[in-house]
Design an enzyme around this catalytic site. Structure first.
Site, short mmCIF file in Angstrom:
data_model
loop_
_atom_site.label_atom_id
_atom_site.label_comp_id
_atom_site.label_asym_id
_atom_site.label_seq_id
_atom_site.Cartn_x
_atom_site.Cartn_y
_atom_site.Cartn_z
N LYS A 223 3.12 -4.24 2.85
CA LYS A 223 3.82 -3.02 3.26
C LYS A 223 5.32 -3.25 3.03
CE LYS A 223 5.93 -1.50 6.75
NZ LYS A 223 7.03 -0.78 6.07
N GLU A 298 10.04 -14.43 9.69
CA GLU A 298 11.42 -14.74 9.29
C GLU A 298 12.28 -13.66 9.90
OE1 GLU A 298 12.04 -17.42 7.91
OE2 GLU A 298 10.18 -17.98 6.91
N CYS A 332 19.74 -12.21 6.23
CA CYS A 332 19.54 -12.87 7.53
C CYS A 332 20.30 -14.20 7.60
CB CYS A 332 18.06 -13.16 7.77
SG CYS A 332 17.09 -11.68 7.75
N GLU A 429 23.81 -10.03 14.94
CA GLU A 429 24.00 -9.95 13.48
C GLU A 429 24.66 -8.63 13.09
OE1 GLU A 429 20.60 -11.54 10.46
OE2 GLU A 429 20.01 -10.15 11.99
C1 SIN Z 1 16.75 -12.78 4.12
O1 SIN Z 1 17.80 -12.20 4.28
O2 SIN Z 1 15.82 -12.63 4.90
C2 SIN Z 1 16.51 -13.71 2.95
C3 SIN Z 1 17.70 -14.33 2.41
C4 SIN Z 1 17.41 -15.37 1.37
O3 SIN Z 1 16.29 -15.51 0.89
O4 SIN Z 1 18.35 -16.09 1.03
#
Ligand code: SIN
Length: 529
Positions: A223, A298, A332, A429
């Protein structure tokens, strides 16, 4: 407006072609004849490659929502509707799960060498369509074309890596405590995987999950984010072209909670893998408990980027720029708190902001642009509220701190100094192009500040001391640590967080474990002749 029209408009802009066709409305795809020369190249390459897909993929068949509902996909740089895709829910998801479940019985028995060959072919196709896929990513996600093509290389790298790993799913033989027994360990695929992926890396977050899943013999229901489904669909088309059998890769999109609930409820789905917000990750984890699925998550980060007095200033500035402004701050692992020791603070802020000032903000297809738009209006409003909170509490604006004159969702690359740990921007964040710079006195202070968060994904340190590199890297409560380097993601290394940043690892040999079950087999009566 059709996908073809939007593709044409953007391509025309990108190649400097003045297009008067942008205001045309057409219910059907334009013929290639109507396009300007350069744009024609872009669109016809996508068409020829079969990469302009706007239906979901269930059991190898391209499918609309059963009730005909659709959702619009927008170009974040212009607000234009690129196309519509099906708005699916529970029924379509259940059918995708059944397709994946049926395909599992044969795919899991295909030899690892054959699976490896299919994945390798998929990799080759992704790379040979790097430009078109990059253009699709820029179109629906907004990142600069160069960066988008970099994502294709990065994303395809997971498929190549796991094509190789498919052949290395080794078991074990355990020395038996009893003479007439032989103890074996087999590794077997977990089964059907539900993969829920975000908009910030429309390709790489899919390949990072689907690569190892398929390598292990699992089948998947993907998805993708409703904001960026087109790259996912193009990648799925290439998977079919690579000879990956129908039903092994399925893609559904639309009503996120209905799809998520169907994936969670089904006992046939044995694993959920998710990249996205911590809040949604917690819901998925709770939901997976009902059928005791494996989960990999993640989730969000709050990355500290610690610059010590003994750092090489140029290295620290370059590394921090990469760690902060990649994907316009929308990853992230982006540096969220730039913590600088007091002895180097002023020099760092000065050099860093001079470098940030050189960034070019604009449409991802324009030459020289390094910073694209944010994904949507909500993202800009979040950035604005964080900046407002910080400045109202005493942070100083060194650069930016406002919407860009281009309008839409463009935001000026921003540097804030005198940021304090209690400001929202240092606690959550920001997911945007804002660099908050904090000050610290000692290494102990830096570590205390860095670890004072529920997040634990990425951290960065800049120092010329080898001893400090080890000491601080070991003491940081994070899953990834960059030392004198701001860009650390690669398919060959394990990516994942600790604390509330997630569970499990993606990429590298460790990424395979997430899709395997360990089975112990005891052979008895082995002494009889
Ligand atoms: C993400 O922002 O979840 C992944 C970043 C990355 O793979 O470097």
């Amino acid at each position: 407006m059709t996908l073809m029209m939007a593709s044409r408009m953007v391509a025309a802009r990108s190649f400097g072609v003045v297009s008067h066709l942008s205001s045309m409305q057409s219910p059907t795809p334009l013929s290639v004849r109507q396009l300007s020369m350069d744009a024609k190249g872009f669109a016809s390459r996508l068409v020829d490659a079969g990469l302009l897909r706007s239906q979901a993929l269930i059991g190898g068949k391209w499918s609309d929502a059963y009730d005909g509902k659709t959702i619009e996909v927008h170009n974040p740089a212009t607000g234009d509707v690129i196309t519509t895709v099906p708005c699916m829910g529970q029924n379509e998801t259940n059918d995708a799960i059944s397709a994946a479940y049926n395909a599992f019985s044969s795919w899991s028995k295909v030899t690892s060498v054959e699976r490896s060959k299919c994945l390798r072919k998929w990799y080759d196709l992704l790379i040979s369509h790097k430009e078109e896929l990059g253009q699709l990513i820029t179109l629906e996600q907004g990142k600069p074309l160069q960066e988008a093509m970099g994502e294709v290389t990065y994303g395809a790298g997971f498929i190549e890596f796991f094509a190789e790993e498919a052949k290395r799913v080794y078991g074990d033989i355990i020395p038996s405590p009893l003479a007439d027994r032989r103890l074996l360990v087999l590794k077997q695929p977990v089964g059907v995987v539900g993969a829920i992926t975000p908009w910030n890396f429309p390709l790489a977050m899919i390949t990072r999950k689907v690569g190892p899943a398929l390598a292990c013999g699992c089948t998947v229901v993907i998805k993708p984010s409703e904001l960026t489904p087109l790259t996912a669909l193009a990648a799925a088309e290439l998977a079919l072209q690579a000879g990956i059998p129908p039903g092994v890769v399925n893609v559904v999109m639309g009503n996120a909670s209905a799809i998520g609930d169907a994936l969670l409820a089904s006992p046939q789905v044995r694993k959920i893998t998710f990249t996205g917000s911590t809040a949604v990750g917690k819901k998925l984890m709770a939901g997976a408990a009902g059928t005791v699925k494996k989960v990999s998550l993640e989730l969000g980060g709050n990355a500290p980027c610690i610059v010590f007095d003994d750092a090489d200033l140029d290295v620290a500035v370059k590394g921090t720029l990469g760690a902060k402004f990649r994907n316009t701050g929308q990853t992230c692992v982006c540096a969220n708190r730039i913590m600088v020791q007091e002895g180097i603070y002023e020099k760092f802020v000065d050099a860093f902001s001079k470098a940030v000032q050189k960034f070019q903000v604009g449409h991802g297809f324009s030459e020289g642009v390094t910073q694209g738009p944010l994904i949507n209006e909500a993202a800009v409003q979040k950035v604005e509220s964080f900046v407002k909170d910080a400045t109202s509490k005493g942070a100083k604006v060194v650069l930016g701190a406002k919407r860009h004159s281009l309008g839409m969702t463009f935001y000026e690359p921003t540097v804030l100094s005198d940021v304090k740990s209690d400001m929202i921007i240092a606690r959550e964040e920001v997911f945007g192009p804002v660099a908050p710079v904090l000050r610290f006195k000692t290494e102990d202070d830096a570590l205390r500040m860095a670890n004072d968060t529920n997040a634990g994904l990425a951290a960065y340190i800049f120092t010329n001391s080898v001893q400090r590199s080890w000491r601080v890297a070991e003491a940081l409560e994070y899953g990834l640590v960059g030392v004198n380097e701001g860009l650390i993601s690669t398919e060959v290394a394990p990516f994942g967080g600790v604390k509330q940043s997630g569970l499990g690892r993606e990429g590298s040999k460790y990424g395979m474990d997430e899709y395997l079950e360990i089975k112990y087999v005891c052979l008895g009566n082995m002494n009889s002749k």
